[in-house]
Design a protein around this motif. Structure first.
Motif, PDB file in Angstrom:
ATOM      1  N   ARG A  38       0.836  -1.195   0.000  1.00 54.71           N
ATOM      2  CA  ARG A  38       0.000   0.000   0.000  1.00 54.71           C
ATOM      3  C   ARG A  38       0.870   1.245   0.000  1.00 54.71           C
ATOM      4  N   GLN A  39       0.287   2.318  -0.503  1.00 56.37           N
ATOM      5  CA  GLN A  39       0.977   3.600  -0.533  1.00 56.37           C
ATOM      6  C   GLN A  39       0.001   4.699  -0.161  1.00 56.37           C
ATOM      7  N   ALA A  40       0.277   5.344   0.949  1.00 59.21           N
ATOM      8  CA  ALA A  40      -0.531   6.483   1.396  1.00 59.21           C
ATOM      9  C   ALA A  40       0.036   7.760   0.779  1.00 59.21           C
ATOM     10  N   PRO A  41      -0.782   8.799   0.685  1.00 56.66           N
ATOM     11  CA  PRO A  41      -0.310  10.064   0.093  1.00 56.66           C
ATOM     12  C   PRO A  41       0.928  10.589   0.804  1.00 56.66           C
ATOM     13  N   GLY A  42       1.949  10.911   0.031  1.00 60.98           N
ATOM     14  CA  GLY A  42       3.162  11.474   0.586  1.00 60.98           C
ATOM     15  C   GLY A  42       4.075  10.495   1.282  1.00 60.98           C
ATOM     16  N   LYS A  43       3.752   9.199   1.193  1.00 55.66           N
ATOM     17  CA  LYS A  43       4.558   8.179   1.861  1.00 55.66           C
ATOM     18  C   LYS A  43       5.091   7.164   0.866  1.00 55.66           C
TER      19      LYS A  43
END
Length: 121
Positions: A38-43
């Protein structure tokens, strides 16, 4: 060659559940250990779960242990991620992946396009 298409994402309230699916095509799918990232915004993109080639073994990042369950059905060429007790910090784009080797948390041979999961507080 393995093609992966995720589905099942959406908007859910904290404490709720979602099940992600990943439909695979390609003759070699059943030979691969599969993973969810998974990829969260800004991470940075991060590992979430790994599933062995026949589904009998799994491993998870610590923050999802006991809440998320990975599984697969090789007869349907599909991988699943059952997500329970969702938290706002689980909000991210979730990716299905064919792992380069069992136990890997970084090495991937094939990626799906991702599906958005949003958990509201």
């Amino acid at each position: 060659q393995v093609q992966l298409v995720e589905s099942g994402g959406g908007l859910v309230e904290a404490g709720g559940s979602l099940r992600l699916s990943c439909a695979a095509s390609g003759r070699t799918f059943s030979k691969y250990a599969m993973g969810w990232f998974r990829q969260a915004p800004g991470k940075e993109r991060e590992f979430v779960a790994g599933i062995s080639w026949n589904g009998d073994r799994t491993y998870y990042r610590d923050s999802v242990k006991g809440r998320f369950t990975g599984s697969r059905d090789n007869g349907k060429n599909t991988v699943y991620l059952q997500m329970n007790s969702l938290k706002p910090e689980d909000t991210a784009v979730y990716y299905c992946a064919a792992l380069s080797q069992w136990g890997s948390r970084e090495e991937v041979d094939y990626w799906g396009q991702g599906t958005q999961v949003t958990v509201s507080s």
